[in-house]
Design a protein around this motif. Sequence first.
Motif, PDB file in Angstrom:
ATOM      1  N   ALA A 203       9.212 -17.510  -0.407  1.00  0.00           N
ATOM      2  CA  ALA A 203       9.726 -15.959  -0.127  1.00  0.00           C
ATOM      3  C   ALA A 203       8.774 -14.939  -0.200  1.00  0.00           C
ATOM      4  N   GLN A 204       8.650 -14.111   0.687  1.00  0.00           N
ATOM      5  CA  GLN A 204       7.816 -13.143   0.628  1.00  0.00           C
ATOM      6  C   GLN A 204       8.616 -11.854   0.706  1.00  0.00           C
ATOM      7  N   LEU A 205       7.943 -10.594   0.281  1.00  0.00           N
ATOM      8  CA  LEU A 205       8.766  -9.197   0.293  1.00  0.00           C
ATOM      9  C   LEU A 205       9.223  -8.918   1.785  1.00  0.00           C
ATOM     10  N   GLU A 206       8.229  -9.318   2.841  1.00  0.00           N
ATOM     11  CA  GLU A 206       8.913  -8.901   4.112  1.00  0.00           C
ATOM     12  C   GLU A 206      10.000  -9.914   4.861  1.00  0.00           C
ATOM     13  N   ASP A 207      10.415 -11.012   3.968  1.00  0.00           N
ATOM     14  CA  ASP A 207      11.464 -11.657   4.407  1.00  0.00           C
ATOM     15  C   ASP A 207      12.850 -11.139   4.031  1.00  0.00           C
ATOM     16  N   SER A 208      12.832  -9.941   3.408  1.00  0.00           N
ATOM     17  CA  SER A 208      13.827  -9.149   2.888  1.00  0.00           C
ATOM     18  C   SER A 208      14.592  -8.673   4.513  1.00  0.00           C
ATOM     19  N   GLY A 209      16.024  -8.535   4.162  1.00  0.00           N
ATOM     20  CA  GLY A 209      16.796  -8.065   5.376  1.00  0.00           C
ATOM     21  C   GLY A 209      18.159  -8.989   5.502  1.00  0.00           C
ATOM     22  N   THR A 210      18.578  -8.777   6.507  1.00  0.00           N
ATOM     23  CA  THR A 210      19.867  -9.294   6.710  1.00  0.00           C
ATOM     24  C   THR A 210      19.856 -10.540   7.685  1.00  0.00           C
ATOM     25  N   TYR A 211      20.263 -11.699   7.419  1.00  0.00           N
ATOM     26  CA  TYR A 211      20.268 -12.969   8.058  1.00  0.00           C
ATOM     27  C   TYR A 211      21.434 -13.241   8.804  1.00  0.00           C
ATOM     28  N   PHE A 212      21.565 -13.366   9.921  1.00  0.00           N
ATOM     29  CA  PHE A 212      22.656 -13.703  10.904  1.00  0.00           C
ATOM     30  C   PHE A 212      22.449 -14.994  11.645  1.00  0.00           C
ATOM     31  N   CYS A 213      23.490 -15.656  11.592  1.00  0.00           N
ATOM     32  CA  CYS A 213      23.728 -16.836  12.264  1.00  0.00           C
ATOM     33  C   CYS A 213      24.744 -16.564  13.397  1.00  0.00           C
ATOM     34  N   ALA A 214      24.435 -17.409  14.573  1.00  0.00           N
ATOM     35  CA  ALA A 214      25.437 -17.052  15.757  1.00  0.00           C
ATOM     36  C   ALA A 214      25.584 -18.267  16.500  1.00  0.00           C
ATOM     37  N   ALA A 215      26.784 -18.724  16.840  1.00  0.00           N
ATOM     38  CA  ALA A 215      27.293 -19.989  17.580  1.00  0.00           C
ATOM     39  C   ALA A 215      27.562 -19.696  18.907  1.00  0.00           C
ATOM     40  N   GLU A 216      27.171 -20.603  19.819  1.00  0.00           N
ATOM     41  CA  GLU A 216      27.815 -20.347  21.290  1.00  0.00           C
ATOM     42  C   GLU A 216      29.136 -21.258  21.347  1.00  0.00           C
ATOM     43  N   ALA A 217      29.956 -20.968  21.826  1.00  0.00           N
ATOM     44  CA  ALA A 217      31.101 -21.829  22.040  1.00  0.00           C
ATOM     45  C   ALA A 217      30.900 -22.700  23.076  1.00  0.00           C
ATOM     46  N   SER A 218      31.647 -24.020  22.933  1.00  0.00           N
ATOM     47  CA  SER A 218      31.238 -25.132  23.978  1.00  0.00           C
ATOM     48  C   SER A 218      31.595 -24.838  25.150  1.00  0.00           C
ATOM     49  N   ASN A 219      32.618 -24.022  25.531  1.00  0.00           N
ATOM     50  CA  ASN A 219      33.386 -23.695  26.847  1.00  0.00           C
ATOM     51  C   ASN A 219      33.109 -22.417  27.573  1.00  0.00           C
ATOM     52  N   THR A 220      32.295 -21.558  26.808  1.00  0.00           N
ATOM     53  CA  THR A 220      32.088 -20.361  27.515  1.00  0.00           C
ATOM     54  C   THR A 220      30.434 -19.905  26.888  1.00  0.00           C
ATOM     55  N   ASN A 221      30.090 -18.792  27.578  1.00  0.00           N
ATOM     56  CA  ASN A 221      28.965 -18.440  27.035  1.00  0.00           C
ATOM     57  C   ASN A 221      28.981 -17.210  25.814  1.00  0.00           C
ATOM     58  N   LYS A 222      30.083 -17.282  25.420  1.00  0.00           N
ATOM     59  CA  LYS A 222      30.414 -16.353  24.143  1.00  0.00           C
ATOM     60  C   LYS A 222      29.500 -16.708  22.898  1.00  0.00           C
ATOM     61  N   VAL A 223      28.768 -15.636  22.545  1.00  0.00           N
ATOM     62  CA  VAL A 223      27.964 -15.959  21.225  1.00  0.00           C
ATOM     63  C   VAL A 223      28.780 -15.248  20.110  1.00  0.00           C
ATOM     64  N   VAL A 224      28.884 -15.961  19.238  1.00  0.00           N
ATOM     65  CA  VAL A 224      29.869 -15.319  17.964  1.00  0.00           C
ATOM     66  C   VAL A 224      29.198 -15.258  16.643  1.00  0.00           C
ATOM     67  N   PHE A 225      29.042 -14.180  16.008  1.00  0.00           N
ATOM     68  CA  PHE A 225      28.120 -13.965  15.049  1.00  0.00           C
ATOM     69  C   PHE A 225      29.022 -14.147  13.512  1.00  0.00           C
ATOM     70  N   GLY A 226      28.405 -14.345  12.598  1.00  0.00           N
ATOM     71  CA  GLY A 226      28.566 -14.448  11.286  1.00  0.00           C
ATOM     72  C   GLY A 226      28.572 -13.156  10.610  1.00  0.00           C
ATOM     73  N   THR A 227      28.893 -12.786   9.301  1.00  0.00           N
ATOM     74  CA  THR A 227      29.018 -11.629   8.747  1.00  0.00           C
ATOM     75  C   THR A 227      27.723 -11.253   8.276  1.00  0.00           C
ATOM     76  N   GLY A 228      26.818 -12.088   8.104  1.00  0.00           N
ATOM     77  CA  GLY A 228      25.256 -12.175   7.597  1.00  0.00           C
ATOM     78  C   GLY A 228      25.213 -12.467   6.342  1.00  0.00           C
ATOM     79  N   THR A 229      24.074 -12.774   5.658  1.00  0.00           N
ATOM     80  CA  THR A 229      23.483 -12.660   4.562  1.00  0.00           C
ATOM     81  C   THR A 229      22.464 -11.720   4.074  1.00  0.00           C
TER      82      THR A 229
END
Lengths: 113, 109
Positions: free
Chosen positions: B77-103
């Motif tokens: 890990a480097q200092l510039e890696d600091s920030g908030t990481y989000f994952c997002a999943a695309e639901a199988s039956n739509t193009n909706k992309v749903v996000f998590g609340t972040g780390t």
Amino acid sequence: EAAVTQSPRNKVAVTGGKVTLSCNQTNNHNNMYWYRQDTGHGLRLIHYSYGAGSTEKGDIPDGYKASRPSQENFSLILELATPSQTSVYFCASARRDSAETLYFGSGTRLTVL
Amino acid sequence: GDKVKQSPSALSLQEGTNSALRCNFSIAATTVQWFLQNPRGSLMNLFYLVPGTKENGRLKSAFDSKESYSTLHIRDAQLEDSGTYFCAAEASNTNKVVFGTGTRLQVLP
């Protein structure tokens, strides 16, 4: 690199007023999205679109309308703004049915007084 | 947020160490994306994944659609890696992309 431009960058509105947030993308992406970001909630999907003339409700559409008059432009409309709509709004675009990620604009910070 | 759960919610690392972030999905996801939001608020895409793994420099991500989770590993890990990481999943039956609340990640010197 995909370009998504949001305007304005910052907006202060009064309760009950109408607010329009604009988003433009120049990459011919089919899909466009509006999210809001609030502490503790991450990014929540408000509306999205598959292409010109199409708008779909996301997870939190109440109080918002969307308009997609062209492939390039996708607007988010708050007809009667409320303080609970104070947030940072992000627009994103993506190609449809393609192994390609979302590209985000820089965000619009909206404050409703 | 409930459909995509991220853990941990916050993390501090010493520079040069390794860590793993995780997303669990309660929706049927076809693809997963990882983003980093820097302190200025800009969202940068890191990975777009179908089931499988990808690697980019010190970052490596995996997506297991059957077990409904994804991981993001940060090496050295480097200092510039600091920030908030989000994952997002695309639901199988739509193009909706749903996000998590972040780390929220802080890398310390």
